[in-house]
Design a protein around this motif. Sequence first.
Motif, PDB file in Angstrom:
ATOM      1  N   LEU A   1      10.786  -2.407  10.711  1.00  0.00           N
ATOM      2  CA  LEU A   1       9.365  -2.065  10.725  1.00  0.00           C
ATOM      3  C   LEU A   1       8.549  -3.235  11.263  1.00  0.00           C
ATOM      4  N   PHE A   2       7.698  -2.957  12.246  1.00  0.00           N
ATOM      5  CA  PHE A   2       6.739  -3.957  12.699  1.00  0.00           C
ATOM      6  C   PHE A   2       5.640  -4.123  11.646  1.00  0.00           C
TER       7      PHE A   2
ATOM      8  N   ALA B   1       9.092  -7.039   1.832  1.00  0.00           N
ATOM      9  CA  ALA B   1      10.509  -6.706   1.695  1.00  0.00           C
ATOM     10  C   ALA B   1      10.766  -5.926   0.416  1.00  0.00           C
ATOM     11  N   ARG B   2      10.127  -6.333  -0.673  1.00  0.00           N
ATOM     12  CA  ARG B   2      10.298  -5.638  -1.954  1.00  0.00           C
ATOM     13  C   ARG B   2       9.760  -4.207  -1.882  1.00  0.00           C
ATOM     14  N   SER B   3       8.614  -4.053  -1.205  1.00  0.00           N
ATOM     15  CA  SER B   3       7.956  -2.755  -1.158  1.00  0.00           C
ATOM     16  C   SER B   3       8.665  -1.769  -0.235  1.00  0.00           C
ATOM     17  N   THR B   4       9.177  -2.261   0.884  1.00  0.00           N
ATOM     18  CA  THR B   4       9.719  -1.355   1.914  1.00  0.00           C
ATOM     19  C   THR B   4      11.238  -1.329   1.970  1.00  0.00           C
ATOM     20  N   GLY B   5      11.889  -2.261   1.273  1.00  0.00           N
ATOM     21  CA  GLY B   5      13.345  -2.289   1.284  1.00  0.00           C
ATOM     22  C   GLY B   5      13.943  -2.921   2.516  1.00  0.00           C
TER      23      GLY B   5
ATOM     24  N   GLY C   1       8.586   3.087   3.940  1.00  0.00           N
ATOM     25  CA  GLY C   1       9.725   2.185   3.913  1.00  0.00           C
ATOM     26  C   GLY C   1      10.835   2.674   3.011  1.00  0.00           C
ATOM     27  N   ARG C   2      10.479   3.163   1.837  1.00  0.00           N
ATOM     28  CA  ARG C   2      11.499   3.628   0.890  1.00  0.00           C
ATOM     29  C   ARG C   2      12.248   4.850   1.412  1.00  0.00           C
ATOM     30  N   ALA C   3      11.622   5.627   2.285  1.00  0.00           N
ATOM     31  CA  ALA C   3      12.238   6.864   2.769  1.00  0.00           C
ATOM     32  C   ALA C   3      13.119   6.657   4.000  1.00  0.00           C
TER      33      ALA C   3
ATOM     34  N   GLU D   1       0.838  -1.204   0.000  1.00  0.00           N
ATOM     35  CA  GLU D   1       0.000   0.000   0.000  1.00  0.00           C
ATOM     36  C   GLU D   1       0.874   1.255   0.000  1.00  0.00           C
ATOM     37  N   GLU D   2       0.266   2.384  -0.376  1.00  0.00           N
ATOM     38  CA  GLU D   2       1.035   3.614  -0.559  1.00  0.00           C
ATOM     39  C   GLU D   2       1.742   4.060   0.715  1.00  0.00           C
ATOM     40  N   TYR D   3       1.019   4.060   1.857  1.00  0.00           N
ATOM     41  CA  TYR D   3       1.633   4.554   3.096  1.00  0.00           C
ATOM     42  C   TYR D   3       2.891   3.764   3.424  1.00  0.00           C
TER      43      TYR D   3
END
Length: 468
Positions: A198-199, A219-223, A189-191, A182-184
């Motif tokens: 992250l929990f 993992a892919r979405s948030t790094g 995560g990327r920032a 999701e966008e949030y």
Amino acid sequence: MTAVFERDVPSTSPFAVRGVIEGFYGSPWSHAQRVDLISFLAERGMNTFVYSPKDDPLVRHDWRSPYAGAELARMSELIARCAEHGMTFLYCLSPGLTIKYSSSDDLRMLLAKFAAVGELGVTSFGLLLDDIPARLQHPEDIATFSDLVDAHQSLIGGVFSQFSSDTHLTVCPTQYWGYGTEEYISRLGRALDPRIDLFWTGRAICSPTLDLADAAAFARSTGRPATYWDNYPVNDVAMGHELHIGPYQGRDPQLFRFSTGIIANGMQLFESSKIPFATIADYLRDPEGYDAEASWKQAIMDVVGPENAADFTVFADTVRFSCLSADDAPELAEALERFTFELEYGDRVSAAAELVQRAESMVQAADRLLDGPVSNPALIAEVRPWLKSFRLGSQALVEVATLATVDRLDTDGPTVLRPFLEGLRNARRRVFGDLLDMTLAELVAAEGSPPATPASASPLSASITAKE
């Protein structure tokens, strides 16, 4: 897009993070219970205790206030106990209800609170932004940030930038469950610095399964790999009528490939939580070789005590329902299926005799746990309301089978069984689930008797429906 990666997994410990969080709504555990739990977890290979009681004002509503006096002494003892057992004490603050993200004073006070706890020997901290408004509230924040993600990036970055290199930060995002794309959560995560964990609770707040594919998507979405805040065995808020003491299940045996680990959220019922905690520890120690039923039997033996384990297991099989299990009472369900079939098509007397024997043994187990000497009286005190319903339901089954023996279920059943049905519904404890309620309701409504309140409209079933 950030590439998916597999975390290096130590050969002796597949999950780097293995622990428990005191993160439920309701009266927090006592200091003595926390001290006891740290030893209990360490003995089973857990390595993390997360301090974050929702109803501890110094964590949430009064997060700006410092620890002092007895509170400071208790905190220091917990930290020292963790150190003695080689466990990480992860201290959390939940400032999101009152913080102004644009306020330098609030950031300074947040850092000061963390620093004060850090002076006691803590190097792992949690910044929890869960269960707060999903949009900016203060005019100053609205004027400063484009949206909540922007504000959270600023706050988290401002905190982490002031930590020393040996200090670790874990964040619970406001959107802490879902697909992980999701966008949030993706933007956040990327920032963030990749060293920040992250929990994540999975697909749902209380997730029936934690799957490897979902972990890889996160993992892919948030790094970064997820640190699972697993909402089991917690039973707070709308789940208070449920007793979550069943075995840990539905977790992918390869989950460690895209996860730092699992932190299990406990129940306010401290002793009861130890049973699922023990099974969670077994899974985390060896997820690929984990046997849920064998682990559960051993956990009951350890927590309940060998003298009472057999009786407690009979009871525990009738309260298996949770987000992890749709089974209400699997052994009893099989027995009732056989009884119903034989009653209609087979040997009525033999079927009734078999059910009488089973039900009487259940009543005797309840009697011994409720009235006899027990090895863990604190546990029995916690589960007493469920045990009383277990005994009442078992007594109802004795009556069902006895009436069937003399072929008087249709004629006498409504009168004899109605008080049992009403008593079980009034107790509002999920024991036997819908299984016994539906059975008794059908018998009570037989032969033109005014029907009992349908199971789907009972107070207990209504609360279950609302939660689901």
